[in-house]
Design an enzyme around this catalytic site. Structure first.
Site, mmCIF file in Angstrom:
data_model
loop_
_atom_site.group_PDB
_atom_site.id
_atom_site.type_symbol
_atom_site.label_atom_id
_atom_site.label_comp_id
_atom_site.label_asym_id
_atom_site.label_seq_id
_atom_site.Cartn_x
_atom_site.Cartn_y
_atom_site.Cartn_z
ATOM 1 N N ARG A 1 13.766 5.662 8.854
ATOM 2 C CA ARG A 1 14.287 6.314 9.896
ATOM 3 C C ARG A 1 13.649 7.548 10.281
ATOM 4 O O ARG A 1 13.331 8.614 9.541
ATOM 5 C CB ARG A 1 15.754 6.993 9.566
ATOM 6 C CG ARG A 1 16.415 7.429 10.816
ATOM 7 C CD ARG A 1 17.586 8.066 10.347
ATOM 8 N NE ARG A 1 18.856 6.937 9.667
ATOM 9 C CZ ARG A 1 19.844 6.586 10.498
ATOM 10 N NH1 ARG A 1 20.143 7.039 11.615
ATOM 11 N NH2 ARG A 1 20.684 5.653 9.977
ATOM 12 N N HIS B 1 23.949 0.223 -0.911
ATOM 13 C CA HIS B 1 22.821 0.932 -1.220
ATOM 14 C C HIS B 1 22.783 2.266 -0.520
ATOM 15 O O HIS B 1 21.832 2.111 0.432
ATOM 16 C CB HIS B 1 21.603 0.496 -1.614
ATOM 17 C CG HIS B 1 20.454 1.348 -1.700
ATOM 18 N ND1 HIS B 1 20.386 2.207 -2.738
ATOM 19 C CD2 HIS B 1 19.449 1.913 -0.878
ATOM 20 C CE1 HIS B 1 19.360 3.041 -2.912
ATOM 21 N NE2 HIS B 1 18.843 2.787 -1.643
ATOM 22 N N GLY C 1 13.226 -2.472 0.583
ATOM 23 C CA GLY C 1 13.218 -1.485 1.904
ATOM 24 C C GLY C 1 14.671 -1.360 2.480
ATOM 25 O O GLY C 1 15.457 -2.414 2.750
ATOM 26 N N ARG D 1 20.444 5.449 -12.661
ATOM 27 C CA ARG D 1 20.971 6.635 -12.415
ATOM 28 C C ARG D 1 22.069 7.090 -12.938
ATOM 29 O O ARG D 1 22.518 8.133 -13.734
ATOM 30 C CB ARG D 1 20.764 6.922 -10.919
ATOM 31 C CG ARG D 1 19.483 6.929 -10.236
ATOM 32 C CD ARG D 1 19.445 7.003 -8.868
ATOM 33 N NE ARG D 1 18.126 7.247 -8.189
ATOM 34 C CZ ARG D 1 17.966 7.246 -7.142
ATOM 35 N NH1 ARG D 1 18.810 6.959 -5.934
ATOM 36 N NH2 ARG D 1 16.829 7.575 -6.399
ATOM 37 N N ARG E 1 21.144 4.780 14.550
ATOM 38 C CA ARG E 1 21.340 3.327 13.489
ATOM 39 C C ARG E 1 20.781 2.389 14.367
ATOM 40 O O ARG E 1 20.162 1.439 13.680
ATOM 41 C CB ARG E 1 22.550 3.647 13.257
ATOM 42 C CG ARG E 1 22.706 2.335 12.066
ATOM 43 C CD ARG E 1 24.052 2.272 11.206
ATOM 44 N NE ARG E 1 25.190 1.847 12.215
ATOM 45 C CZ ARG E 1 26.436 1.509 11.881
ATOM 46 N NH1 ARG E 1 26.623 1.820 10.741
ATOM 47 N NH2 ARG E 1 27.237 1.055 12.615
ATOM 48 N N ASP F 1 20.360 2.991 -8.463
ATOM 49 C CA ASP F 1 21.687 3.712 -8.742
ATOM 50 C C ASP F 1 22.204 3.253 -9.900
ATOM 51 O O ASP F 1 22.839 4.129 -10.457
ATOM 52 C CB ASP F 1 22.448 3.146 -7.459
ATOM 53 C CG ASP F 1 21.919 3.118 -6.161
ATOM 54 O OD1 ASP F 1 21.409 4.023 -5.567
ATOM 55 O OD2 ASP F 1 21.624 2.152 -5.515
ATOM 56 N N GLY G 1 4.651 0.393 -3.845
ATOM 57 C CA GLY G 1 4.024 -0.421 -4.091
ATOM 58 C C GLY G 1 2.978 -0.208 -5.247
ATOM 59 O O GLY G 1 2.730 -1.002 -6.161
ATOM 60 N N ASN H 1 13.828 -2.518 11.876
ATOM 61 C CA ASN H 1 13.798 -3.402 10.686
ATOM 62 C C ASN H 1 14.152 -5.031 10.826
ATOM 63 O O ASN H 1 13.459 -5.765 10.057
ATOM 64 C CB ASN H 1 14.731 -2.741 9.328
ATOM 65 C CG ASN H 1 14.127 -1.738 8.897
ATOM 66 O OD1 ASN H 1 13.270 -1.823 8.354
ATOM 67 N ND2 ASN H 1 14.671 -0.463 9.171
ATOM 68 N N ALA I 1 0.768 -1.312 0.031
ATOM 69 C CA ALA I 1 0.014 0.105 -0.019
ATOM 70 C C ALA I 1 0.864 1.095 -0.069
ATOM 71 O O ALA I 1 0.400 2.470 0.107
ATOM 72 C CB ALA I 1 -1.073 -0.056 1.138
ATOM 73 N N GLY I 2 2.208 1.033 0.135
ATOM 74 C CA GLY I 2 3.138 2.383 0.047
ATOM 75 C C GLY I 2 3.221 2.994 -1.582
ATOM 76 O O GLY I 2 2.409 2.200 -2.493
HETATM 77 P P1 NAX Z 1 6.116 4.063 1.874
HETATM 78 O O1 NAX Z 1 6.382 4.321 3.351
HETATM 79 O O2 NAX Z 1 5.156 4.851 0.992
HETATM 80 O O3 NAX Z 1 5.524 2.358 2.140
HETATM 81 C C1 NAX Z 1 6.076 1.483 2.979
HETATM 82 C C2 NAX Z 1 4.880 0.548 3.130
HETATM 83 O O4 NAX Z 1 5.473 -0.462 3.868
HETATM 84 C C3 NAX Z 1 3.892 1.128 3.897
HETATM 85 O O5 NAX Z 1 2.474 1.053 3.213
HETATM 86 C C4 NAX Z 1 3.795 0.340 5.204
HETATM 87 O O6 NAX Z 1 2.385 0.099 5.893
HETATM 88 C C5 NAX Z 1 4.603 -0.846 4.699
HETATM 89 N N1 NAX Z 1 5.158 -1.751 5.739
HETATM 90 C C6 NAX Z 1 5.778 -1.567 6.920
HETATM 91 N N2 NAX Z 1 6.068 -2.281 7.613
HETATM 92 C C7 NAX Z 1 5.563 -3.791 6.930
HETATM 93 C C8 NAX Z 1 5.646 -4.940 7.329
HETATM 94 N N3 NAX Z 1 6.331 -5.131 8.375
HETATM 95 N N4 NAX Z 1 5.167 -5.621 6.397
HETATM 96 C C9 NAX Z 1 4.559 -5.322 5.287
HETATM 97 N N5 NAX Z 1 4.411 -4.016 5.069
HETATM 98 C C10 NAX Z 1 4.894 -2.899 5.920
HETATM 99 O O7 NAX Z 1 7.601 3.945 1.507
HETATM 100 P P2 NAX Z 1 7.996 3.679 0.039
HETATM 101 O O8 NAX Z 1 8.175 4.928 -0.669
HETATM 102 O O9 NAX Z 1 7.219 2.905 -0.799
HETATM 103 O O10 NAX Z 1 9.362 3.122 0.007
HETATM 104 C C11 NAX Z 1 9.507 1.814 0.603
HETATM 105 C C12 NAX Z 1 10.931 1.450 1.006
HETATM 106 O O11 NAX Z 1 11.953 1.508 -0.134
HETATM 107 C C13 NAX Z 1 11.605 2.547 1.858
HETATM 108 O O12 NAX Z 1 12.484 1.664 2.900
HETATM 109 C C14 NAX Z 1 12.522 3.021 1.116
HETATM 110 O O13 NAX Z 1 13.787 3.737 1.922
HETATM 111 C C15 NAX Z 1 13.120 2.092 0.185
HETATM 112 N N6 NAX Z 1 13.778 2.645 -1.197
HETATM 113 C C16 NAX Z 1 14.869 1.754 -1.549
HETATM 114 C C17 NAX Z 1 15.467 2.192 -2.844
HETATM 115 C C18 NAX Z 1 16.550 1.523 -3.273
HETATM 116 O O14 NAX Z 1 17.040 1.681 -4.390
HETATM 117 N N7 NAX Z 1 16.697 0.286 -2.659
HETATM 118 C C19 NAX Z 1 15.078 3.628 -3.580
HETATM 119 C C20 NAX Z 1 13.730 3.771 -3.163
HETATM 120 C C21 NAX Z 1 13.241 3.851 -1.732
HETATM 121 O O15 NAX Z 1 13.855 4.939 -0.954
#
Ligand code: NAX
Length: 327
Positions: A92, A187, A130, A162, A98, A159, A17, A105, A13-14
């Site tokens: 965070r 990352h 995540g 980009r 940290r 990355d 997603g 997490n 739902a994020g």
């Molecule tokens: P959002 O905050 O929009 O969505 C995260 C979703 O995860 C929320 O709906 C939340 O309810 C859900 N969630 C939390 N705990 C959970 C659990 N235990 N089980 C299932 N769902 C859970 O974040 P969004 O912008 O979608 O980003 C998600 C993650 O991607 C973040 O950790 C972000 O830092 C990371 N990213 C990683 C990137 C990469 O290159 N590896 C780049 C993009 C992004 O920053």
């Protein structure tokens, strides 16, 4: 026709997603011949929002979408799954140290690793998006002893993409003219985007730019791009992150083109001096089944120092989660 493949997306739902699910359901993840069954994992308060997204997925009438399940239980969501995209994580918060971040997490990725171990299909492939992605992947992997460690990966493809665009724009070529680019390490802001092995027009990319630009513009632009997106958009990268997740799994399943490679964080076998077991980004190829680290690249002193710095950060994160009892 083939049987549907179960694909689980956590954090469904994020914002990532929302950008990801429609592309999976349209066939861009596994290809135009593979029906998918989507499994959406969310925390309880976000289940209703996930249901809204599922309604919209229904409303697309995607021919390849065989069904959608929504759950707040990891065992249910990962049961029989072949592809797990672990997007949901604990960001965070203000004043969070940290150790707090890693603990929060750990509380997510430990049970998810256990649930994958218990119920995932034999051909399971895991991509952690995540953050902190590499170490979250390490936590999940260490709680899934029955799954081959190399099935756990973390995303550095954003990355990578980009960096490809930055060098293509600098040299005035198309992105398809850039080959053999590598993101090394974590990352995070310490990642090392490597132009010394990259090729543009059959020639070294590094030789076609000033060292000053490479060091003081290219590397920081790539490493700090996430912050620049937040600054401009008022929200973190979402569609580009979802696109990179699609690219990562698509490449894993369909293979890298002959004579080229991509970047992915995979379990180190000790190559390039990266301590065994760390989930670190490397130059990698896929044969459609497993990733392989590209061997035999010469690493000069400049690159060595950059790789070592990022890998040192990964080692510290591993020590931190070890001392917290998370691995
Ligand atoms: P959002 O905050 O929009 O969505 C995260 C979703 O995860 C929320 O709906 C939340 O309810 C859900 N969630 C939390 N705990 C959970 C659990 N235990 N089980 C299932 N769902 C859970 O974040 P969004 O912008 O979608 O980003 C998600 C993650 O991607 C973040 O950790 C972000 O830092 C990371 N990213 C990683 C990137 C990469 O290159 N590896 C780049 C993009 C992004 O920053």
């Amino acid at each position: 026709s083939t049987a549907p493949v179960k694909v689980t997306v956590t954090g469904a739902a994020g914002q990532i997603g929302y950008a990801l699910l429609f592309r999976i359901a349209s066939g861009q993840l596994l290809g135009p011949d593979t029906p998918v069954r989507l499994s959406l994992l969310e925390i309880t308060p976000a289940l209703k929002a996930a249901e809204g997204t599922a309604m919209e997925l229904d409303d697309c009438a995607f021919p390849l979408l065989a069904g959608i399940d929504i759950s707040d239980d990891a065992n249910t969501a990962f049961d029989g799954t072949s592809v797990a995209l672990l997007v949901g994580a604990r960001p965070r918060g203000p004043g969070m140290e940290r150790g707090d971040l890693l603990s929060a997490n750990g509380g997510i990725f430990k049970p998810q690793g256990e649930a994958l171990n218990k119920g995932a299909a034999d051909d399971i492939r895991v991509l952690v998006v995540g953050n902190p992605a590499n170490t979250n992947a390490l936590i999940a992997q260490s709680h899934a002893p029955d799954i081959p460690a190399e099935r756990f990966t973390a995303m550095t493809r954003l990355d990578h993409n980009r960096a490809v665009t930055q060098i293509a724009q600098k040299l005035g070529v198309g992105v398809s003219d850039v080959h053999k680019l590598t993101i090394w390490g974590n990352h995070s802001a310490t990642q090392y985007p490597d132009l010394f092995h990259a090729e543009v027009g059959g020639r070294s990319a590094a030789e076609q730019v000033e060292q000053e630009w490479l060091e003081n513009t290219f590397i920081p632009t790539v490493a700090k791009r996430g912050a620049a997106i937040i600054d401009a958009r008022g929200a973190s990268s979402a569609a580009s992150a979802a696109n990179a997740a699609i690219d990562h799994v698509h490449t894993w399943v369909h293979g890298t083109p002959e004579g080229d490679w991509t970047s992915a964080a995979i379990v180190s076998d000790g190559s390039y001096g990266v301590p065994e077991g760390l989930i670190s980004s490397f130059p990698v190829t896929s044969d459609g089944t497993s990733w392989k680290i590209v061997q035999g690249l010469e690493i000069d002193d400049f690159s060595r120092a950059k790789i070592d710095a990022s890998v040192a950060e990964l080692s510290e994160e591993r020590e931190a989660v070890r001392s917290l009892g998370l691995i």
